[in-house]
Design a protein around this motif. Structure first.
Motif, PDB file in Angstrom:
ATOM      1  N   VAL A  82      31.971  30.036  47.797  1.00 42.78           N
ATOM      2  CA  VAL A  82      30.958  29.673  48.838  1.00 42.78           C
ATOM      3  C   VAL A  82      30.471  28.439  48.558  1.00 42.78           C
ATOM      4  CG1 VAL A  82      30.147  32.155  49.578  1.00 42.78           C
ATOM      5  CG2 VAL A  82      28.999  30.861  47.522  1.00 42.78           C
ATOM      6  N   PRO A  83      30.068  27.579  49.558  1.00 41.11           N
ATOM      7  CA  PRO A  83      29.344  26.216  49.486  1.00 41.11           C
ATOM      8  C   PRO A  83      27.869  26.220  48.627  1.00 41.11           C
ATOM      9  CG  PRO A  83      29.133  26.935  51.524  1.00 41.11           C
ATOM     10  CD  PRO A  83      30.052  28.000  50.876  1.00 41.11           C
ATOM     11  N   GLU A  84      27.397  27.399  48.627  1.00 42.74           N
ATOM     12  CA  GLU A  84      26.254  27.589  47.614  1.00 42.74           C
ATOM     13  C   GLU A  84      26.468  27.323  46.274  1.00 42.74           C
ATOM     14  OE1 GLU A  84      25.276  29.353  51.806  1.00 42.74           O
ATOM     15  OE2 GLU A  84      27.019  29.420  50.292  1.00 42.74           O
ATOM     16  N   VAL A  85      27.726  27.449  45.935  1.00 43.28           N
ATOM     17  CA  VAL A  85      28.189  27.326  44.187  1.00 43.28           C
ATOM     18  C   VAL A  85      28.749  26.192  44.110  1.00 43.28           C
ATOM     19  CG1 VAL A  85      29.118  28.168  42.303  1.00 43.28           C
ATOM     20  CG2 VAL A  85      28.045  29.712  44.153  1.00 43.28           C
ATOM     21  N   VAL A  86      29.989  26.024  45.076  1.00 44.24           N
ATOM     22  CA  VAL A  86      30.795  24.722  44.840  1.00 44.24           C
ATOM     23  C   VAL A  86      30.764  24.145  46.348  1.00 44.24           C
ATOM     24  CG1 VAL A  86      33.081  23.914  44.109  1.00 44.24           C
ATOM     25  CG2 VAL A  86      32.313  25.893  42.792  1.00 44.24           C
ATOM     26  N   PRO A  87      29.899  23.250  46.478  1.00 44.80           N
ATOM     27  CA  PRO A  87      29.899  22.271  47.842  1.00 44.80           C
ATOM     28  C   PRO A  87      30.989  21.424  47.860  1.00 44.80           C
ATOM     29  CG  PRO A  87      28.157  21.392  46.492  1.00 44.80           C
ATOM     30  CD  PRO A  87      28.782  22.552  45.569  1.00 44.80           C
ATOM     31  N   THR A  88      31.652  21.187  48.879  1.00 44.80           N
ATOM     32  CA  THR A  88      32.618  19.988  49.145  1.00 44.80           C
ATOM     33  C   THR A  88      31.861  19.228  50.270  1.00 44.80           C
ATOM     34  OG1 THR A  88      33.568  21.438  50.967  1.00 44.80           O
ATOM     35  CG2 THR A  88      34.710  21.593  48.645  1.00 44.80           C
ATOM     36  N   ARG A  89      32.728  17.892  50.436  1.00 47.36           N
ATOM     37  CA  ARG A  89      32.137  16.895  51.606  1.00 47.36           C
ATOM     38  C   ARG A  89      33.276  16.162  52.016  1.00 47.36           C
ATOM     39  NH1 ARG A  89      28.056  12.559  49.317  1.00 47.36           N
ATOM     40  NH2 ARG A  89      26.540  14.432  49.276  1.00 47.36           N
ATOM     41  N   GLY A  90      33.471  16.156  53.492  1.00 44.69           N
ATOM     42  CA  GLY A  90      34.509  15.551  53.858  1.00 44.69           C
ATOM     43  C   GLY A  90      35.819  16.198  54.025  1.00 44.69           C
ATOM     44  N   ALA A  91      35.819  17.575  53.923  1.00 41.36           N
ATOM     45  CA  ALA A  91      36.933  18.409  53.770  1.00 41.36           C
ATOM     46  C   ALA A  91      37.340  18.568  55.326  1.00 41.36           C
ATOM     47  CB  ALA A  91      36.888  19.608  52.931  1.00 41.36           C
ATOM     48  N   PRO A  92      39.216  18.448  55.274  1.00 41.39           N
ATOM     49  CA  PRO A  92      39.646  18.435  56.835  1.00 41.39           C
ATOM     50  C   PRO A  92      39.328  19.914  57.072  1.00 41.39           C
ATOM     51  CG  PRO A  92      41.146  18.262  55.037  1.00 41.39           C
ATOM     52  CD  PRO A  92      40.099  18.161  54.177  1.00 41.39           C
ATOM     53  N   ALA A  93      39.509  20.151  58.276  1.00 48.13           N
ATOM     54  CA  ALA A  93      39.323  21.381  59.158  1.00 48.13           C
ATOM     55  C   ALA A  93      40.483  22.450  58.533  1.00 48.13           C
ATOM     56  CB  ALA A  93      39.781  21.162  60.417  1.00 48.13           C
ATOM     57  N   ASN A  94      41.372  22.100  57.882  1.00 50.16           N
ATOM     58  CA  ASN A  94      42.152  23.440  57.331  1.00 50.16           C
ATOM     59  C   ASN A  94      41.962  23.563  56.047  1.00 50.16           C
ATOM     60  OD1 ASN A  94      43.250  20.976  56.211  1.00 50.16           O
ATOM     61  ND2 ASN A  94      45.199  21.786  55.835  1.00 50.16           N
ATOM     62  N   HIS A  95      40.509  23.015  55.450  1.00 49.51           N
ATOM     63  CA  HIS A  95      40.121  23.659  54.229  1.00 49.51           C
ATOM     64  C   HIS A  95      39.033  24.567  54.586  1.00 49.51           C
ATOM     65  CE1 HIS A  95      41.946  20.939  51.007  1.00 49.51           C
ATOM     66  NE2 HIS A  95      42.538  20.793  52.162  1.00 49.51           N
ATOM     67  N   ARG A  96      39.061  25.823  54.123  1.00 50.46           N
ATOM     68  CA  ARG A  96      37.922  26.726  54.641  1.00 50.46           C
ATOM     69  C   ARG A  96      37.526  27.612  53.528  1.00 50.46           C
ATOM     70  NH1 ARG A  96      39.524  30.400  59.367  1.00 50.46           N
ATOM     71  NH2 ARG A  96      37.294  30.570  59.561  1.00 50.46           N
ATOM     72  N   TYR A  97      36.061  27.991  53.530  1.00 44.11           N
ATOM     73  CA  TYR A  97      35.518  28.853  52.328  1.00 44.11           C
ATOM     74  C   TYR A  97      36.126  30.406  52.811  1.00 44.11           C
ATOM     75  CZ  TYR A  97      33.057  25.112  49.948  1.00 44.11           C
ATOM     76  OH  TYR A  97      32.569  24.123  49.335  1.00 44.11           O
ATOM     77  N   MET A  98      36.733  31.126  52.075  1.00 42.75           N
ATOM     78  CA  MET A  98      36.906  32.441  52.455  1.00 42.75           C
ATOM     79  C   MET A  98      35.849  33.512  51.844  1.00 42.75           C
ATOM     80  SD  MET A  98      40.395  33.369  50.112  1.00 42.75           S
ATOM     81  CE  MET A  98      40.620  34.784  51.118  1.00 42.75           C
ATOM     82  N   GLY A  99      35.064  33.062  50.851  1.00 43.10           N
ATOM     83  CA  GLY A  99      34.173  33.970  50.221  1.00 43.10           C
ATOM     84  C   GLY A  99      34.718  34.522  48.982  1.00 43.10           C
ATOM     85  N   PRO A 100      34.106  35.374  48.189  1.00 44.13           N
ATOM     86  CA  PRO A 100      34.806  35.774  46.867  1.00 44.13           C
ATOM     87  C   PRO A 100      36.006  36.813  47.210  1.00 44.13           C
ATOM     88  CG  PRO A 100      32.712  36.776  47.366  1.00 44.13           C
ATOM     89  CD  PRO A 100      32.526  35.841  48.403  1.00 44.13           C
TER      90      PRO A 100
END
Length: 469
Positions: free
Chosen positions: A201-219
């Motif tokens: 989740v972004p609350e643990v490992v945030p990303t910046r500027g990732a393209p639309a085909n990069h998604r967080y799926m949860g644990p």
């Protein structure tokens, strides 16, 4: 239309990786998706019965994998990648998938492109080029030895060398199969795919500027099947600590942790198969495997290697953790955990008993660690309620059977110029092509020249006979 065939491929260097793929396969609606599994079978006994079709794949030894990570390099040598790609392609031929889901296995970017299959890459967000640069972890590894100016000079020299050393096998083999990646930095090579899903989740490992085909799926949490239910909790007073230093922890490190727990008057549930190695610790229950995800919610602190596979169950349960990292992957992930105030980190090579005691006291005495972990737990549970993998597979299959994956050229770059192969290169490619599995007993395993002739050996595990021609 029949259910889409989804091939789940794992790099079986620990039971967690195939455990994740099996968990994801079971999460899909069987009316819409037909899962197929492929990995080295060394951990299948720990996984329990597999209800889906299974294909074996070769994988390097776990000690080779984790030994490489602990020494600032990876195992992605040319021979390994060529070998992997050949086996991948043969499994694709036999399994006939509509889409491939995988993670950690470095050959899949090349093999799925050659086979023109959509690829969903499951990779930790801490390896993403859009997350905080992992070179900051390398900075911490040398900062205690060098002055600031010297450290900056050393890092500027080390970064290109380490990145090239890690990625050269992927680049060279991709070019041999007709594709030359445009980007050659290791985090970008490992984070490629038609879709890239982060099991975090972004609350643990945030990303910046990732393209639309990069998604967080949860644990993704794998629960190993353990007979007998929950393990017995050691009797008495004192905090309860869950200890799991697998897959790369050492007996010496475990002994330091257990002595520290004795000094704190703590009780322990220890994921270790052999109590005789640590027999002096009477307030500890030893068992392997332990149903970690089911045990962790009842403990006060988790002590682990710090990798995402063992850290995620702790954070999902809202429990702070102490990470004793022994390799690059664990160190990178723990720097995110520490920066969010969810735990503490000690490099395994410099761990002392006093250091473990001090870190555990801090985690136990300061409720802010648990409060922050509980907030992250809520975020993880919310995201996990959505089946983001199923949504992503639907996107991959929108044009099923009509065209190649739309991201193929962007992911792999443009075809490399065609050039004649040297004798050595031709031999290597032929060897890689022949070194492949086959459920139909038709593909040889290995060939070599013997007395001017060509000796072809087929896979003995499939009851083939050796053919000499």
């Amino acid at each position: 239309m029949p259910p889409a065939r989804v091939l789940f491929v794992a790099e079986a260097v620990s039971p967690i990786h195939p455990g994740w793929m099996l968990t994801l396969a079971r999460s899909l609606d069987p009316a819409r998706f037909s899962p197929v599994l492929a990995w080295h079978p060394r951990y299948n006994a720990q996984l329990g019965p597999l209800e889906f079709p299974f294909f074996p794949l070769p994988t390097i030894l776990p000690r080779q994998f984790f030994g490489g990570l602990s020494q600032f390099h990876f195992y992605f040598g040319d021979a390994n990648i060529e070998h992997y790609v050949a086996w991948d392609l043969e499994v694709f031929r036999e399994a006939a998938p509509d889409v491939v889901v995988g993670g950690v296995r470095p050959s899949l970017v090349t093999s799925t492109a050659v086979a023109r299959l959509p690829y969903v890459n499951i990779v930790g967000a801490h390896w993403s080029p859009y997350a905080r640069d992992f070179w900051s972890w390398l900075n911490r590894r040398v900062e205690h030895r060098l002055r600031t100016l010297s450290r900056q000079i050393v890092l500027s020299l080390l970064q290109p060398f380490i990145s090239h050393r890690a990625s050269r096998g992927l680049i060279r083999v991709g070019a041999q199969f007709g594709y030359e990646p445009k980007e050659q930095e290791i985090s970008r090579l490992l984070s490629r795919g038609d879709w890239v899903l982060y099991p975090d989740v972004p609350e643990v490992v945030p990303t910046r500027g990732a393209p639309a085909n990069h998604r967080y799926m949860g644990p993704v949490v794998w629960r190993p099947p353990v007979a007998g239910g929950s393990p017995p909790v050691p009797a008495g007073e004192g905090p309860l600590v869950y200890v799991d230093l697998s897959p790369a922890g050492t007996d010496a490190l475990m002994e330091k942790v257990l002595r520290a727990l004795d000094r704190l008057g703590a009780r322990a549930l220890v994921a270790s198969p052999d109590r005789s190695l640590f027999g002096g610790h009477r307030r500890a229950h030893f068992q392997f495997p332990l149903p970690g995800p089911d045990v962790v919610p009842g403990v006060d602190v988790v002590v682990c290697g710090g990798g995402i596979g063992t850290a995620i169950p702790a954070l999902l349960a809202g429990i702070p953790l102490l990470g004793l990292s022994g390799n690059i992957d664990q160190g990178i992930y723990m720097q995110h955990v520490v920066s969010k105030g969810l735990g503490l980190h000690l490099p395994a090579a410099r761990v002392t008993e006093d250091g473990v005691v001090a870190a555990l006291r801090t985690l136990l005495d300061k409720p802010a660690f648990r409060d922050r972990a509980k907030k992250v737990s809520a975020a993880m549970k919310t995201r996990r309620d959505r089946n983001i993998l199923a949504e992503t597979l639907d996107r991959c299959l929108e044009n099923r059977g009509h065209r190649a994956p739309p991201c193929l050229e962007r992911v792999l770059g443009t075809p490399a110029p065609v050039r004649p192969l040297s004798d050595k290169e031709a031999h290597e490619l032929a060897n890689a092509a022949l070194w492949a599995p086959s459920a139909g007993n038709s593909q040889p395993l290995l060939f070599r020249e013997v007395d001017g002739g060509l000796e072809v050996r087929v896979d003995p595990l499939r009851n083939n006979r050796t053919v000499t021609d």
